[in-house]
Design a protein around this motif. Structure first.
Motif, PDB file in Angstrom:
ATOM      1  N   LEU A  37       7.517  -6.411  -6.673  1.00  0.00           N
ATOM      2  CA  LEU A  37       6.682  -6.803  -5.529  1.00  0.00           C
ATOM      3  C   LEU A  37       5.938  -8.103  -5.808  1.00  0.00           C
ATOM      4  N   ILE A  38       5.424  -8.241  -7.033  1.00  0.00           N
ATOM      5  CA  ILE A  38       4.716  -9.472  -7.395  1.00  0.00           C
ATOM      6  C   ILE A  38       5.667 -10.665  -7.345  1.00  0.00           C
ATOM      7  N   LEU A  39       6.873 -10.504  -7.857  1.00  0.00           N
ATOM      8  CA  LEU A  39       7.832 -11.611  -7.840  1.00  0.00           C
ATOM      9  C   LEU A  39       8.280 -11.953  -6.425  1.00  0.00           C
ATOM     10  N   LYS A  40       8.475 -10.949  -5.589  1.00  0.00           N
ATOM     11  CA  LYS A  40       8.945 -11.188  -4.222  1.00  0.00           C
ATOM     12  C   LYS A  40       7.875 -11.875  -3.369  1.00  0.00           C
ATOM     13  N   TYR A  41       6.614 -11.450  -3.492  1.00  0.00           N
ATOM     14  CA  TYR A  41       5.539 -11.978  -2.649  1.00  0.00           C
ATOM     15  C   TYR A  41       4.576 -12.850  -3.445  1.00  0.00           C
ATOM     16  N   TYR A  42       5.083 -13.550  -4.436  1.00  0.00           N
ATOM     17  CA  TYR A  42       4.262 -14.393  -5.301  1.00  0.00           C
ATOM     18  C   TYR A  42       3.485 -15.448  -4.519  1.00  0.00           C
TER      19      TYR A  42
ATOM     20  N   VAL B  20      -6.435  -3.193  -6.436  1.00  0.00           N
ATOM     21  CA  VAL B  20      -7.346  -2.472  -5.539  1.00  0.00           C
ATOM     22  C   VAL B  20      -6.665  -1.234  -4.955  1.00  0.00           C
ATOM     23  N   CYS B  21      -5.437  -1.381  -4.489  1.00  0.00           N
ATOM     24  CA  CYS B  21      -4.710  -0.239  -3.914  1.00  0.00           C
ATOM     25  C   CYS B  21      -4.499   0.863  -4.942  1.00  0.00           C
ATOM     26  N   ASN B  22      -4.109   0.491  -6.148  1.00  0.00           N
ATOM     27  CA  ASN B  22      -3.910   1.486  -7.201  1.00  0.00           C
ATOM     28  C   ASN B  22      -5.181   2.280  -7.458  1.00  0.00           C
ATOM     29  N   LYS B  23      -6.293   1.584  -7.549  1.00  0.00           N
ATOM     30  CA  LYS B  23      -7.560   2.258  -7.842  1.00  0.00           C
ATOM     31  C   LYS B  23      -7.983   3.168  -6.698  1.00  0.00           C
TER      32      LYS B  23
ATOM     33  N   LEU C 240       0.827  -1.207   0.000  1.00  0.00           N
ATOM     34  CA  LEU C 240       0.000   0.000   0.000  1.00  0.00           C
ATOM     35  C   LEU C 240       0.860   1.254   0.000  1.00  0.00           C
ATOM     36  N   SER C 241       1.919   1.267   0.794  1.00  0.00           N
ATOM     37  CA  SER C 241       2.776   2.456   0.831  1.00  0.00           C
ATOM     38  C   SER C 241       3.511   2.645  -0.491  1.00  0.00           C
ATOM     39  N   CYS C 242       3.957   1.571  -1.130  1.00  0.00           N
ATOM     40  CA  CYS C 242       4.615   1.690  -2.436  1.00  0.00           C
ATOM     41  C   CYS C 242       3.654   2.238  -3.484  1.00  0.00           C
ATOM     42  N   VAL C 243       2.445   1.707  -3.490  1.00  0.00           N
ATOM     43  CA  VAL C 243       1.434   2.175  -4.446  1.00  0.00           C
ATOM     44  C   VAL C 243       1.113   3.639  -4.180  1.00  0.00           C
ATOM     45  N   PHE C 244       0.957   4.000  -2.926  1.00  0.00           N
ATOM     46  CA  PHE C 244       0.640   5.384  -2.566  1.00  0.00           C
ATOM     47  C   PHE C 244       1.736   6.336  -3.021  1.00  0.00           C
ATOM     48  N   LEU C 245       2.983   5.980  -2.753  1.00  0.00           N
ATOM     49  CA  LEU C 245       4.094   6.852  -3.143  1.00  0.00           C
ATOM     50  C   LEU C 245       4.196   6.993  -4.658  1.00  0.00           C
TER      51      LEU C 245
ATOM     52  N   GLY D 136      -8.916 -17.946   1.260  1.00  0.00           N
ATOM     53  CA  GLY D 136      -9.198 -16.749   2.052  1.00  0.00           C
ATOM     54  C   GLY D 136      -8.100 -15.705   1.977  1.00  0.00           C
ATOM     55  N   GLY D 137      -7.053 -15.997   1.275  1.00  0.00           N
ATOM     56  CA  GLY D 137      -5.945 -15.054   1.152  1.00  0.00           C
ATOM     57  C   GLY D 137      -6.188 -14.054   0.042  1.00  0.00           C
ATOM     58  N   VAL D 138      -5.594 -12.892   0.196  1.00  0.00           N
ATOM     59  CA  VAL D 138      -5.654 -11.874  -0.844  1.00  0.00           C
ATOM     60  C   VAL D 138      -4.268 -11.842  -1.493  1.00  0.00           C
ATOM     61  N   GLY D 139      -4.219 -12.194  -2.765  1.00  0.00           N
ATOM     62  CA  GLY D 139      -2.948 -12.238  -3.484  1.00  0.00           C
ATOM     63  C   GLY D 139      -2.409 -10.851  -3.787  1.00  0.00           C
ATOM     64  N   ILE D 140      -1.138 -10.809  -4.095  1.00  0.00           N
ATOM     65  CA  ILE D 140      -0.461  -9.542  -4.340  1.00  0.00           C
ATOM     66  C   ILE D 140      -1.028  -8.814  -5.555  1.00  0.00           C
ATOM     67  N   THR D 141      -1.395  -9.533  -6.610  1.00  0.00           N
ATOM     68  CA  THR D 141      -1.909  -8.866  -7.810  1.00  0.00           C
ATOM     69  C   THR D 141      -3.252  -8.193  -7.542  1.00  0.00           C
ATOM     70  N   CYS D 142      -4.141  -8.885  -6.863  1.00  0.00           N
ATOM     71  CA  CYS D 142      -5.440  -8.296  -6.523  1.00  0.00           C
ATOM     72  C   CYS D 142      -5.251  -7.095  -5.600  1.00  0.00           C
ATOM     73  N   TRP D 143      -4.372  -7.235  -4.637  1.00  0.00           N
ATOM     74  CA  TRP D 143      -4.119  -6.141  -3.693  1.00  0.00           C
ATOM     75  C   TRP D 143      -3.552  -4.922  -4.421  1.00  0.00           C
ATOM     76  N   LEU D 144      -2.652  -5.126  -5.366  1.00  0.00           N
ATOM     77  CA  LEU D 144      -2.089  -4.018  -6.136  1.00  0.00           C
ATOM     78  C   LEU D 144      -3.154  -3.311  -6.964  1.00  0.00           C
TER      79      LEU D 144
END
Length: 167
Positions: free
Chosen positions: A112-117, A154-157, A11-16, A144-152
């Motif tokens: 980020l996607i590669l690191k937290y795949y 949503v955060c971007n939007k 979230l902080s990376c996307v925000f910045l 029940g997990g939220v993957g990094i791609t979905c999180w990115l």
């Protein structure tokens, strides 16, 4: 890094990244004023236009119409020249800096996607995301997990909407 703070890092990376992208035009115009040789010409044209407008305000339109009209045309011509000069430079700079910022943002997101795949960013109850559970969990595959791609995505939007509302 603790798995519980993955969401905050992303979230902080996307925000910045989005913050930089939003304020990039202001930053680039400020830097161009400092480092460009045309900034002096722009400043000179602006002061000349301002002086002509002050002179125009002292002229009576009824008594000296010809002089008033000539000065008004001169102001309009110089204003158009200024807009052309500044607009072309700012557009070119803005396009270059936005392209460069976009490349850096893409590189950051891919890293980020590669690191937290395999790790979910966070885990929520499965019934919250029941119909889309596999899609939301991609690529981690944790129930029940939220993957990094979905999180990115949503955060971007969300960050883009908030920053657009603020600016």
């Amino acid at each position: 890094m603790a798995a519980g703070f993955n969401w905050f890092l992303v979230l902080s990376c996307v925000f910045l990244c989005n913050l930089v992208k939003t304020f990039l035009p202001s930053i680039s115009s400020f830097l161009s004023k400092i480092f460009q040789k045309d900034a002096d010409q722009e400043t000179e044209m602006r002061t000349e236009i301002q002086n002509m407008r002050m002179e125009l305000s002292t002229i009576s339109m009824m008594d000296e119409f010809a002089r008033y009209a000539r000065l008004e045309r001169k102001i309009n011509k110089m204003t158009d020249q200024l807009k052309t000069l500044v607009g072309r430079e700012l557009r070119n700079q803005r396009q270059k800096s936005q392209a460069k910022c976009g490349k850096w943002q893409a590189a950051l997101m891919i890293s980020l996607i590669l690191k937290y795949y395999a790790d979910p960013v966070t885990v929520v109850p499965s019934k919250w995301i029941a119909p889309l559970e596999r899609l939301v969990a991609f690529p981690s595959g944790v129930a029940g997990g939220v993957g990094i791609t979905c999180w990115l995505v949503v955060c971007n939007k969300v960050v883009a909407i908030v920053l657009h509302a603020v600016s």
